[in-house]
Design a protein around this motif. Sequence first.
Motif, PDB file in Angstrom:
ATOM      1  N   GLY A   1       0.785  -1.230   0.000  1.00  0.00           N
ATOM      2  CA  GLY A   1       0.000   0.000   0.000  1.00  0.00           C
ATOM      3  C   GLY A   1       0.816   1.278   0.000  1.00  0.00           C
ATOM      4  O   GLY A   1       0.261   2.361   0.135  1.00  0.00           O
TER       5      GLY A   1
ATOM      6  N   HIS B   1      -2.079   5.604  -2.470  1.00  0.00           N
ATOM      7  CA  HIS B   1      -2.727   6.915  -2.428  1.00  0.00           C
ATOM      8  C   HIS B   1      -2.587   7.684  -3.743  1.00  0.00           C
ATOM      9  O   HIS B   1      -3.238   8.707  -3.924  1.00  0.00           O
TER      10      HIS B   1
ATOM     11  N   LYS C   1      -3.212   9.014  -7.170  1.00  0.00           N
ATOM     12  CA  LYS C   1      -4.295   9.031  -8.150  1.00  0.00           C
ATOM     13  C   LYS C   1      -4.020  10.161  -9.127  1.00  0.00           C
ATOM     14  O   LYS C   1      -4.084  11.333  -8.748  1.00  0.00           O
TER      15      LYS C   1
ATOM     16  N   ASP D   1       6.357  -0.603  -3.171  1.00  0.00           N
ATOM     17  CA  ASP D   1       4.970  -1.053  -3.203  1.00  0.00           C
ATOM     18  C   ASP D   1       4.884  -2.337  -4.041  1.00  0.00           C
ATOM     19  O   ASP D   1       5.231  -2.323  -5.223  1.00  0.00           O
TER      20      ASP D   1
ATOM     21  N   ASP E   1     -10.330   1.060  -9.319  1.00  0.00           N
ATOM     22  CA  ASP E   1      -9.526   2.104  -8.672  1.00  0.00           C
ATOM     23  C   ASP E   1      -8.059   1.680  -8.576  1.00  0.00           C
ATOM     24  O   ASP E   1      -7.148   2.476  -8.796  1.00  0.00           O
TER      25      ASP E   1
ATOM     26  N   SER F   1      -4.892   3.475 -10.337  1.00  0.00           N
ATOM     27  CA  SER F   1      -3.704   3.888  -9.597  1.00  0.00           C
ATOM     28  C   SER F   1      -2.438   3.243 -10.168  1.00  0.00           C
ATOM     29  O   SER F   1      -1.468   3.936 -10.486  1.00  0.00           O
TER      30      SER F   1
END
Lengths: 245, 509
Positions: free
Chosen positions: B23, B27, B29, B94, B136, B140
């Motif tokens: 993760g 965040h 985007k 990530d 989503d 990303s």
Amino acid sequence: MSSLTVFYIGLFYFATFVLVAGLTYRIYEYWKVPAPLNIPTTPAPTTRIGVSFRMFREVALFESLFKSNKWIWVFGYMFHIGLALVLLRHVRYFSEPLCSFLVFIQPFGKYASFVMVAGLAGLWARRFLVDRVRYISTPSDHLILALLIAIGLSGMSMTFVAHTDIVNLKGFVRGMMMLNFQPLPTDANLLVHLFLVALLMIVFPVSKLLHAPGVFFSPTRNQVDNPREKRHLAPWAAALERDNG
Amino acid sequence: MAGPKFEVPKMSEYTDVPKIKEGAMAHVKSFPAAEASQTSLGFPWKLTDDWHDRAINRMGELLVKYRGLRVFMDACVHCGACTDKCHYFLGTADPKNMPVARQDLMRKVYRRYFTLPGKLVPWLVGAEDLTKETLDDWYSYYHQCSECRRCSVYCPYGIDTAEITMAGREILNTVGMGQKYTSEIIAKVFKIGNNLGLPGPALEDTLLGLEEDIEADTGVAVKMPLNVKGAEILLVTPSADFFSEPHVESLIGYAKVFHAAGASWTLSSYASEAGNFGLFNGNYETMRKVAMRIRDAALELGVKRIIVGECGHAWRIAYAFWNTLTGIGYGGNDPFSIELQKQLDPRFKQPSHICEYTWDLIQRGVLKFDKSLNDDRVITFHDSCNVARGSRMGDEPGGQFTIPRNIIRAVANNFYDMAPETIGEATFCCGGGAGILTDDLIEVRVKGALPRMNAYNAVAQEKGVNFMALICAICKAQFTKVVPYYGFDMSQIGGVHQLVSTAIKLEQD
């Protein structure tokens, strides 16, 4: 003829059908889908012969994997070369009389099983020990390794621990080939071995084992680097061109 | 420079493989595309009500149109060979930036809807329903891939994540989840003819200004012809070359080379863009429509030869796709191809890269240089991903590596390569390719540049390198923005033809 023999005969006909028909269908599918653009990973060979050499190095030596990661290459190569020798040795259960090559390969094929299982164990260990590989592993990734190791160990147990009745086994196998059915020996390790092999054959066309035919159809590896000299036009792209001018 | 809102990675002697941090980049985007540009591309601009079926249908269509996608969905064995090859993973840790995990974002949906085990036992094979959250995630992480194809070099089956990212973005566009940056740029090309939205008259002014500058600088009247019918050579270059720094220095370099060779050449205001963002979104029709402007300009101007300026993805498309998309090349025997082939001069490769052109002139002794004029520079060369792994120059495989280096050595005295595992086919992306070159993705860009920065820093420390030469407009824009985060000055970034421009000797008329 025992119901056990009947079950195994049915199982192997079914497994063989699924393997052959399934793979044929997949290969047909890969063949049919066009590659509309020239996308070899360059530097790439500029001739068809060069591409054949590239593909040979990829399939026989795992060239890209060697560049990539020496541990995966070592374990992967041990497994595949071991498997190849073991499979070659197994041809003797299908073939009568035995050619001299099969006699020659016999000891290599026997001990290659250790190499094969060691390679598989190494690959499996990576799924636990390397955090990146642990992250991407699915249950089926573990199970396929478990399946292959179980096939290897059950097979080795018959070679090195408790021999099965190999003459009758060959009679059973040849019987299925010749439609002259013979009873199957009932040793537990043999039954386990054969059952798992049939399972492997059945999952082959719907699993990641499709990497075997897939690599030959991979456009980044099988295309010639010649786009300035040759026009590549997929049928659907040609139709688009006709419609739009 | 305003302080970044994220931690800039520390450079190290070698790029270490990080422990995964789940993760870490979730965040991120990129700004979504708005109505105007999406409409001109023929896509919805907000999530459609039928997004689920629409996405699955589009995936089904792509699976029977693109063999690469079809085979790549099946062939992966999760061996892990690619997991430490992506610059975005190395820079962010990530795990969804590992190529295989990026592919699996799509593969898990493919398995669920298109394979038997995925339909029967999804939990066993990592198959999952397509949800809004999946989309989503796609949005990303398919915008944290620069389609650089480094992973495809190392995959034992040649699985190319770029093909999957492209398909992912195409599906996202289909359901109304386009990205602002690429969408607006393609809309500008459709409307005005180049990525920067520079209209014809402005281009003319710019070129006149540059001609004056060169003459003031050198005393030689080097011309930058525009829309000259009957010129022999059409130069198609990224529009950034017209007024971005350091890009424009290379444009001046091309003009000086043409001048020194006595060539008849022209630019086109209609085809004023070599770049083609259609590639990034994996839409064949868009890519073709953008590329057709060059064919049309070539036919209109009657040129005999088409040369492409310093731009990575543009060169991949020109070299590998133009023949297919537009008939610029040889071997086609359909009327569409023949129309153009009749006009083009068969003695030359069509299209040619400006480096192929310049190197040929150097070999024939046509160009003269004063190499000492580049002596203040200690130079290294960054192989741009699309040139390195998606194209070629010259006749031999690998010419895309040797020809630019040969040119640099011919025009400058101080040249050192970076570490071998970071150049050539193993080159690390600049971190800004394929639609990532936008300020809303600056964190991705800075972190993704880490492996290249480490390699550059190593030669800067050991050899005193102070100049990274490139042949890509996106790399130039990305590096000039990003190297200051790592403590380098943006003047250390420039084009190969900038070096040519510095050293070339021009005859006084």
